[in-house]
Design a protein around this motif. Structure first.
Motif, PDB file in Angstrom:
ATOM      1  N   MET A   1      36.655  86.301  61.603  1.00  0.00           N
ATOM      2  CA  MET A   1      37.201  85.021  62.014  1.00  0.00           C
ATOM      3  C   MET A   1      38.700  85.014  61.742  1.00  0.00           C
ATOM      4  O   MET A   1      39.148  85.411  60.669  1.00  0.00           O
ATOM      5  N   ALA A   2      39.453  84.577  62.717  1.00  0.00           N
ATOM      6  CA  ALA A   2      40.908  84.521  62.557  1.00  0.00           C
ATOM      7  C   ALA A   2      41.282  83.580  61.418  1.00  0.00           C
ATOM      8  O   ALA A   2      40.575  82.616  61.131  1.00  0.00           O
ATOM      9  N   ARG A   3      42.402  83.878  60.794  1.00  0.00           N
ATOM     10  CA  ARG A   3      42.845  83.098  59.634  1.00  0.00           C
ATOM     11  C   ARG A   3      43.496  81.774  60.009  1.00  0.00           C
ATOM     12  O   ARG A   3      43.672  80.910  59.150  1.00  0.00           O
ATOM     13  N   VAL A   4      43.885  81.633  61.263  1.00  0.00           N
ATOM     14  CA  VAL A   4      44.370  80.346  61.781  1.00  0.00           C
ATOM     15  C   VAL A   4      43.527  80.032  63.011  1.00  0.00           C
ATOM     16  O   VAL A   4      43.021  80.946  63.681  1.00  0.00           O
ATOM     17  N   PRO A   5      43.356  78.750  63.322  1.00  0.00           N
ATOM     18  CA  PRO A   5      42.509  78.425  64.475  1.00  0.00           C
ATOM     19  C   PRO A   5      43.174  78.815  65.796  1.00  0.00           C
ATOM     20  O   PRO A   5      44.396  78.927  65.889  1.00  0.00           O
ATOM     21  N   TYR A   6      42.338  79.031  66.791  1.00  0.00           N
ATOM     22  CA  TYR A   6      42.818  79.236  68.156  1.00  0.00           C
ATOM     23  C   TYR A   6      42.923  77.855  68.793  1.00  0.00           C
ATOM     24  O   TYR A   6      41.911  77.189  68.972  1.00  0.00           O
ATOM     25  N   VAL A   7      44.147  77.440  69.083  1.00  0.00           N
ATOM     26  CA  VAL A   7      44.332  76.130  69.696  1.00  0.00           C
ATOM     27  C   VAL A   7      44.031  76.220  71.187  1.00  0.00           C
ATOM     28  O   VAL A   7      44.059  77.303  71.781  1.00  0.00           O
ATOM     29  N   ASP A   8      43.737  75.087  71.779  1.00  0.00           N
ATOM     30  CA  ASP A   8      43.605  75.054  73.227  1.00  0.00           C
ATOM     31  C   ASP A   8      44.602  74.045  73.777  1.00  0.00           C
ATOM     32  O   ASP A   8      45.355  73.424  73.022  1.00  0.00           O
ATOM     33  N   ALA A   9      44.603  73.901  75.079  1.00  0.00           N
ATOM     34  CA  ALA A   9      45.623  73.080  75.745  1.00  0.00           C
ATOM     35  C   ALA A   9      45.660  71.659  75.213  1.00  0.00           C
ATOM     36  O   ALA A   9      46.731  71.058  75.119  1.00  0.00           O
ATOM     37  N   SER A  10      44.525  71.115  74.816  1.00  0.00           N
ATOM     38  CA  SER A  10      44.503  69.736  74.314  1.00  0.00           C
ATOM     39  C   SER A  10      45.144  69.603  72.935  1.00  0.00           C
ATOM     40  O   SER A  10      45.435  68.492  72.497  1.00  0.00           O
ATOM     41  N   ASP A  11      45.387  70.733  72.254  1.00  0.00           N
ATOM     42  CA  ASP A  11      45.961  70.716  70.907  1.00  0.00           C
ATOM     43  C   ASP A  11      47.484  70.786  70.889  1.00  0.00           C
ATOM     44  O   ASP A  11      48.094  70.630  69.828  1.00  0.00           O
ATOM     45  N   VAL A  12      48.088  71.074  72.031  1.00  0.00           N
ATOM     46  CA  VAL A  12      49.545  71.240  72.074  1.00  0.00           C
ATOM     47  C   VAL A  12      50.149  70.245  73.055  1.00  0.00           C
ATOM     48  O   VAL A  12      49.475  69.782  73.980  1.00  0.00           O
ATOM     49  N   PRO A  13      51.428  69.895  72.872  1.00  0.00           N
ATOM     50  CA  PRO A  13      52.086  69.030  73.847  1.00  0.00           C
ATOM     51  C   PRO A  13      52.033  69.654  75.247  1.00  0.00           C
ATOM     52  O   PRO A  13      52.004  70.883  75.402  1.00  0.00           O
ATOM     53  N   ASP A  14      52.013  68.813  76.250  1.00  0.00           N
ATOM     54  CA  ASP A  14      51.855  69.258  77.637  1.00  0.00           C
ATOM     55  C   ASP A  14      52.790  70.386  78.033  1.00  0.00           C
ATOM     56  O   ASP A  14      52.387  71.309  78.734  1.00  0.00           O
ATOM     57  N   GLU A  15      54.036  70.324  77.583  1.00  0.00           N
ATOM     58  CA  GLU A  15      55.016  71.325  78.010  1.00  0.00           C
ATOM     59  C   GLU A  15      54.733  72.730  77.462  1.00  0.00           C
ATOM     60  O   GLU A  15      55.345  73.704  77.888  1.00  0.00           O
ATOM     61  N   TYR A  16      53.802  72.846  76.520  1.00  0.00           N
ATOM     62  CA  TYR A  16      53.471  74.148  75.930  1.00  0.00           C
ATOM     63  C   TYR A  16      52.131  74.712  76.415  1.00  0.00           C
ATOM     64  O   TYR A  16      51.791  75.846  76.098  1.00  0.00           O
ATOM     65  N   GLU A  17      51.371  73.926  77.173  1.00  0.00           N
ATOM     66  CA  GLU A  17      50.031  74.341  77.576  1.00  0.00           C
ATOM     67  C   GLU A  17      50.012  75.702  78.269  1.00  0.00           C
ATOM     68  O   GLU A  17      49.178  76.549  77.964  1.00  0.00           O
TER      69      GLU A  17
END
Length: 180
Positions: A1-17
């Motif tokens: 398991m990765a030591r930091v989570p895998y974010v998805d598009a809903s976790d970041v501001p729109d401009e970073y998706e």
């Protein structure tokens, strides 16, 4: 398991998706999803890596040989695996990929061998006058800067990947250092 989570598009501001996805594969990659925990760093890293791709002075083939050499030198399975696929896409065959992975560079040209050996020397901190003269016999100063930056840039990315203990994406298996 990765030591930091895998974010998805809903976790970041729109401009970073869009930065969470591979521009080549059109899908999110764990490397970007993990770094996406800090979207500003992800944006800067993607810009830097993009510059290494487009501004290094290297052909696609040469660039991928440098990246494979960096991943192999770092022993980074994730980076190696991703770039085996990319290398194949730019015409590097499995015998040539295996040459980088195993250290038996015979299938490569003399200039490509010089390129890979220089990338290794950069990563090891062992560029001396001899190594510099050898690469300068093949490339101009602008491209030598691109080679060194690409080798170190992908070595740094390998360090981040290792720090986070990233896994290959679901449904994939490691190609191996010799993908034949």
């Amino acid at each position: 398991m990765a030591r930091v989570p895998y974010v998805d598009a809903s976790d970041v501001p729109d401009e970073y998706e869009d930065l969470l996805e591979s521009s080549l594969q059109g899908k999110p990659l764990h490397v970007y999803q993990s770094i996406g925990n800090n979207p500003e760093v992800l944006a800067g890293l993607r810009s830097f890596l993009g510059s290494l791709w487009t501004d290094s002075g290297l052909s696609d083939r040469e660039r991928e040989l440098v990246i494979l050499a960096s991943a192999r030198e770092a022993g980074n399975r994730y980076e190696w695996h991703q770039h085996v696929n990319i290398a194949r896409g730019v015409g590097i065959d499995d015998d040539e990929i295996a040459a980088v992975g195993t250290g038996d560079l015979d299938p490569l040209s003399e200039d490509e061998t010089t390129l890979i050996e220089y990338a290794h020397a950069v990563i090891r901190g062992e560029v001396d006058a001899i190594a510099h003269d050898e690469i300068a016999g093949v490339y101009d100063d602008e491209t030598i800067v691109g080679i060194a930056a690409a080798a170190q840039g992908y070595d740094a990315l390998a360090g981040v990947i290792d720090a986070f203990d990233l896994e290959l994406e679901a449904g994939t298996e490691f190609h191996g250092w010799d993908p034949r």
